[in-house]
Design a protein around this motif. Structure first.
Motif, PDB file in Angstrom:
ATOM      1  N   ILE A  22      -3.750  13.125  -5.676  1.00 25.82           N
ATOM      2  CA  ILE A  22      -4.697  13.636  -4.682  1.00 25.82           C
ATOM      3  C   ILE A  22      -4.828  12.520  -3.655  1.00 25.82           C
ATOM      4  CG2 ILE A  22      -5.818  15.386  -6.091  1.00 25.82           C
ATOM      5  CD1 ILE A  22      -7.995  13.362  -6.768  1.00 25.82           C
ATOM      6  N   TYR A  24      -5.941  10.139  -0.453  1.00 28.30           N
ATOM      7  CA  TYR A  24      -7.158   9.604   0.150  1.00 28.30           C
ATOM      8  C   TYR A  24      -7.367  10.229   1.521  1.00 28.30           C
ATOM      9  CZ  TYR A  24      -7.374   5.817  -3.291  1.00 28.30           C
ATOM     10  OH  TYR A  24      -7.479   5.086  -4.439  1.00 28.30           O
ATOM     11  N   HIS A  30       0.919  11.634   6.116  1.00 29.69           N
ATOM     12  CA  HIS A  30       2.182  11.282   6.752  1.00 29.69           C
ATOM     13  C   HIS A  30       3.339  11.754   5.889  1.00 29.69           C
ATOM     14  CE1 HIS A  30       2.546   8.006   3.930  1.00 29.69           C
ATOM     15  NE2 HIS A  30       1.420   7.446   4.356  1.00 29.69           N
ATOM     16  N   GLY A  32       5.131  10.432   3.669  1.00 28.29           N
ATOM     17  CA  GLY A  32       5.085  10.100   2.240  1.00 28.29           C
ATOM     18  C   GLY A  32       4.311  11.154   1.463  1.00 28.29           C
ATOM     19  N   HIS A  33       3.171  11.552   2.009  1.00 30.56           N
ATOM     20  CA  HIS A  33       2.364  12.591   1.355  1.00 30.56           C
ATOM     21  C   HIS A  33       3.122  13.916   1.355  1.00 30.56           C
ATOM     22  CE1 HIS A  33      -0.727   9.801   3.196  1.00 30.56           C
ATOM     23  NE2 HIS A  33      -0.887   9.633   1.904  1.00 30.56           N
ATOM     24  N   THR A  36       5.948  14.063  -1.579  1.00 27.49           N
ATOM     25  CA  THR A  36       5.538  14.404  -2.951  1.00 27.49           C
ATOM     26  C   THR A  36       5.127  15.872  -3.030  1.00 27.49           C
ATOM     27  OG1 THR A  36       4.485  12.243  -2.814  1.00 27.49           O
ATOM     28  CG2 THR A  36       4.250  13.440  -4.886  1.00 27.49           C
ATOM     29  N   ASP A  61      -8.660  12.935  -2.530  1.00 23.56           N
ATOM     30  CA  ASP A  61      -9.430  11.915  -3.234  1.00 23.56           C
ATOM     31  C   ASP A  61     -10.448  11.422  -2.211  1.00 23.56           C
ATOM     32  OD1 ASP A  61     -10.221   9.871  -4.873  1.00 23.56           O
ATOM     33  OD2 ASP A  61      -8.231   8.973  -5.108  1.00 23.56           O
ATOM     34  N   TRP A 238     -10.680   5.442  -9.320  1.00 21.29           N
ATOM     35  CA  TRP A 238      -9.462   5.875 -10.014  1.00 21.29           C
ATOM     36  C   TRP A 238      -9.767   6.755 -11.232  1.00 21.29           C
ATOM     37  CZ3 TRP A 238      -4.683   6.884  -9.220  1.00 21.29           C
ATOM     38  CH2 TRP A 238      -4.028   6.284  -8.136  1.00 21.29           C
ATOM     39  N   GLY A 270       4.046   8.760  -6.472  1.00 24.14           N
ATOM     40  CA  GLY A 270       4.901   7.743  -5.869  1.00 24.14           C
ATOM     41  C   GLY A 270       4.904   6.531  -6.800  1.00 24.14           C
ATOM     42  N   ASP A 272       4.087   3.658  -6.287  1.00 22.55           N
ATOM     43  CA  ASP A 272       2.938   2.784  -6.064  1.00 22.55           C
ATOM     44  C   ASP A 272       1.810   3.021  -7.062  1.00 22.55           C
ATOM     45  OD1 ASP A 272       2.752   5.338  -4.854  1.00 22.55           O
ATOM     46  OD2 ASP A 272       1.056   4.697  -3.622  1.00 22.55           O
ATOM     47  N   ILE A 273       1.733   4.225  -7.600  1.00 24.32           N
ATOM     48  CA  ILE A 273       0.589   4.520  -8.472  1.00 24.32           C
ATOM     49  C   ILE A 273       1.050   4.872  -9.887  1.00 24.32           C
ATOM     50  CG2 ILE A 273      -0.988   5.129  -6.592  1.00 24.32           C
ATOM     51  CD1 ILE A 273      -0.392   8.053  -7.062  1.00 24.32           C
ATOM     52  N   HIS A 299       8.481   8.846  -7.921  1.00 24.81           N
ATOM     53  CA  HIS A 299       9.576   8.836  -6.943  1.00 24.81           C
ATOM     54  C   HIS A 299       9.544   7.568  -6.102  1.00 24.81           C
ATOM     55  CE1 HIS A 299       6.939   9.672  -3.582  1.00 24.81           C
ATOM     56  NE2 HIS A 299       6.442  10.731  -4.195  1.00 24.81           N
ATOM     57  N   GLY A 300      10.547   7.429  -5.263  1.00 25.87           N
ATOM     58  CA  GLY A 300      10.704   6.199  -4.483  1.00 25.87           C
ATOM     59  C   GLY A 300       9.916   6.209  -3.181  1.00 25.87           C
ATOM     60  N   TRP A 301      10.174   5.213  -2.401  1.00 27.83           N
ATOM     61  CA  TRP A 301       9.378   4.937  -1.209  1.00 27.83           C
ATOM     62  C   TRP A 301      10.181   5.168   0.061  1.00 27.83           C
ATOM     63  CZ3 TRP A 301       4.661   5.152  -2.120  1.00 27.83           C
ATOM     64  CH2 TRP A 301       3.699   4.630  -1.251  1.00 27.83           C
ATOM     65  N   TRP A 302       9.585   5.819   1.040  1.00 25.61           N
ATOM     66  CA  TRP A 302      10.254   6.014   2.332  1.00 25.61           C
ATOM     67  C   TRP A 302       9.928   4.865   3.267  1.00 25.61           C
ATOM     68  CZ3 TRP A 302      13.660   9.702   3.794  1.00 25.61           C
ATOM     69  CH2 TRP A 302      13.750  10.857   3.010  1.00 25.61           C
TER      70      TRP A 302
END
Ligand code: ME8
Length: 660
Positions: A22, A24, A30, A32-33, A36, A61, A238, A270, A272-273, A299-302
């Motif tokens: 969820i 923020y 953008h 990235g959101h 996913t 969130d 969190w 992602g 990151d989390i 998954h990976g990062w753009w």
């Protein structure tokens, strides 16, 4: 009265529960959101196609420091801020054809009540305690860090300065679950995917696990869910956020419903989390006595044009802009085709443009438009009847490939390997395009004796396209719908089921087709800056100085020949020039750009026949204006006065390749 005893069906209903993080609401969404969420949508649509009852959850969130600070910057209270920002997410999901079944906002009472219930249950289970904490804290990330973790006074995750704080808080005995969690991960190879991420988490768990601080003193942060048994505290954002995965399907509110959906099949996140999900969430679930989700996929990062995406760099990609420019489906397609799911990837408009033009406009779009044009022209706009007596080996290849595709898609989807699924689908698109060229329906149409064969060929093409529409539906739903209805298939795509509807031969003959507008109208490439090749001339070659070669005028030197820039060109559009019987206006893709060329080949070829063909283009011919139309280049063909045959290639070669 006689009672009829019904046999109880023991068959379990097939359900599929997929979630996204969820997001923020401190900023607008953008790419990235979008990534996913589109991936989750593809899974949800695919599972629905396969007959699963699916629950797809996304949301926002809305508590915590980040949101509180963003609201303060805008001079409004956090709830008003969240109410404003959530609109951007909802609108984007609607624009990107996201088929979520619910949307959670963490400020919604159906969620906040469950968070408080979770805290009560944890308290009752004896896994919470209070302690005073003194140490380092990253305010924007809301994370505590140990002395060893802090890097030169900065947060090891985001690099921003950390603060030294001292306060009393509630802690969750997370450390007690370390061994159980390690065992779970080891025993369930599918729990954390991909494999590299699984190893990362196992590595993390090799070190001692700390307890988790799950409260924030209200005096410091007021924007959170109040602790149900201590008014001086709010819930750590969190813990609040992770609970969404159980609050919405009914935990603590509707046990029957909850049992139906939990455990989730996939949490998509992602990278990151990953820790917060793999460690915090898993241990909280253990403490609540709940099953863990079946799979956590990180998954990976753009990055964008090779750089980290950030507001300060001004390179944040707005999905609305991309969907506006290229269309929702093209954007969705690109996100999942460009990068293997799980790996990092780089976004560039140019790469999107290239895939759009070559894969969507040329390969798929042309196959669809040329097939429907031929059905319009040769079989009166109705799906023809295939004729068993006219079947040939290559027809069977097409049908067999369609069947094999189904198996491959099922396998690769289960592996979250979206790019492979698309690659495999395109193998069938390519086969079908070759099938058109090999069977040359326009030739068959010239002789009445070949009509049965012509009908078989066109039926096979239409049926391949319909099967493609089913396989493509999870990825490019709007286009798939247009393809299927264009072919006279009347079942709406959301009611299509695999394998019931994607077996070969289900398309009914006699249905009227509807061509409609192009699926993916070709987009003009932006002129790319000239790329000087080392050692090559900087200025365009002048007329060839034949006399100076010193040899007979009928021969030329190799140097003279080399001055010709011959390129493989793919014909991506073709139309008649009005008032000129011999001329066709062509758009020829030569990799770096698309050339407009006027060619005297209309006496030999119709536009349909040459669409998609690879030809040889003399690319450095002086531009000319023919019948008021600019022509930049010439295509090579055999024939004395009239054109007899176009020069083309046996193998498939990428547009722009040099011919020498
Ligand atoms: O972390 N490349 O929300 P968030 C790929 N609220 N994916 C990206 C990305 C990028 N450059 N940038 C963002 C939060 N993402 C929490 C989650 S869940 C219980 C709480 C995607 O708004 C990716 O999915 O910071 C990442 O995990 C997520 O957005 C983070 O979104």
């Amino acid at each position: 009265m006689k009672t009829v005893k019904r046999k109880k069906t023991t068959q379990k209903r097939r359900t599929f529960y997929v979630t996204t993080p969820i997001y923020y609401v401190n900023d607008v969404p953008h790419i990235g959101h979008a990534y996913t969420t589109v991936a989750a949508d593809v899974l949800a649509r695919y599972k629905r196609l396969r007959g699963y009852e699916t629950f797809f959850l996304t949301g926002t969130d809305e508590h915590g420091q980040k949101v509180q600070q963003a609201a303060a910057r805008n001079g409004i209270d956090p709830q008003a801020h969240a109410d404003r920002m959530v609109v951007a997410f909802r609108e984007l999901w609607s624009r990107l054809s996201i088929s979520n079944d619910d949307f959670v906002r963490t400020t919604d009472p159906r969620h906040t009540g469950v968070v408080q219930e979770v805290l009560r249950r944890l308290q009752a289970a004896g896994v919470l305690y209070t302690a005073s904490y003194e140490g380092w804290y990253c305010l924007p990330d809301e994370r505590f860090w140990t002395e060893e973790e802090v890097r030169e006074g900065r947060c090891p995750e985001c690099g921003r300065p950390v603060e030294h704080i001292s306060e009393s808080n509630y802690f969750f005995k997370m450390s007690a679950y370390r061994d159980r969690l390690r065992q779970h991960i080891r025993r369930h190879p599918d729990f954390i995917r991909p494999e590299t991420r699984r190893n990362e988490v196992l590595g993390f768990l090799d070190r001692p696990l700390e307890d988790l601080c799950i409260s924030r003193p209200r005096a410091r942060l007021s924007w959170g869910i109040p602790f149900p048994f201590d008014k001086d505290y709010v819930t750590y954002v969190w813990v609040d956020a992770l609970v969404n995965y159980i609050s919405i399907p009914g935990y603590g509110r509707d046990e029957r419903r909850f049992k139906k959906w939990w455990p989730a099949d996939v949490h998509l996140v992602g990278k990151d989390i990953l820790t917060t999900h793999a460690v915090y969430w898993s241990t909280l679930l253990m403490a609540l006595g709940l099953a863990l989700p079946k799979t956590l996929f990180a998954h990976g990062w753009w990055t964008v044009d090779g750089e980290k995406m950030s507001k300060s760099r001004g390179n944040v990609v707005d999905p609305n802009t991309m969907a506006g420019e290229f269309g929702t489906d093209a954007f969705r397609y690109f996100l999942l085709r460009e990068v293997p799911f799980g790996q990092d990837g780089d976004f560039s408009r140019k790469a999107l443009m290239i895939r759009y033009n070559s894969e969507l406009a040329n390969d798929l779009g042309n196959l669809f438009s040329r097939t429907l044009s031929m059905i319009e022209r040769y079989t009166g706009g109705r799906i023809p009847k295939p004729n068993a007596r006219t079947q040939k080996a290559d027809d069977r290849v097409l049908a067999a490939s369609a069947r094999a595709l189904d198996r491959t898609v099922a396998r690769e989807m289960d592996r979250f390997s979206f790019h492979r699924v698309l690659r495999e689908i395109w193998t069938l698109v390519d086969k079908a395009n070759r099938y058109v060229d090999q069977n040359a329906p326009w030739e068959l149409a010239k002789d009445g004796r070949n009509i049965a064969r012509l009908e078989t060929v066109l039926y096979n093409l239409a049926e391949t396209l319909r099967i493609l529409s089913v396989q493509l539906y999870p990825f490019i739903p709007e286009t798939a719908e247009r393809m299927a209805s264009g072919l006279g298939w009347t079942t709406p795509m959301d009611r299509v089921r695999m394998p019931r509807d994607n077996g070969w031969g289900k398309l009914k003959s006699g249905r009227t087709i509807q061509k409609g507008r192009a699926l993916f109208p070709r987009m003009e490439n932006e002129p790319s800056p000239p790329q000087p090749v080392p050692g090559s001339q900087k200025t365009p070659p002048k007329e060839m100085p034949m006399e100076s070669t010193g040899i007979e005028p009928s021969t030329i030197s190799i140097d003279a020949f080399r001055k010709l820039d011959l390129r493989v060109g793919r014909i991506v559009s073709a139309e008649k020039v009005t008032g000129a019987d011999k001329l066709l206006k062509l758009a020829v893709d030569i990799g770096s750009e698309t050339r407009q060329v006027v060619a005297g080949i209309a006496t030999k070829y119709t536009p349909d026949e040459i669409l998609g063909r690879s030809v040889i283009l003399v690319a450095n011919l002086k531009p000319a204006v023919i019948r008021g139309i600019e022509s930049r280049g010439m295509i090579l063909a055999a024939g004395e006065k009239e054109v007899e045959a176009l020069a083309t290639f046996i193998e498939s070669v990428p547009p722009g390749s040099r011919v020498k």
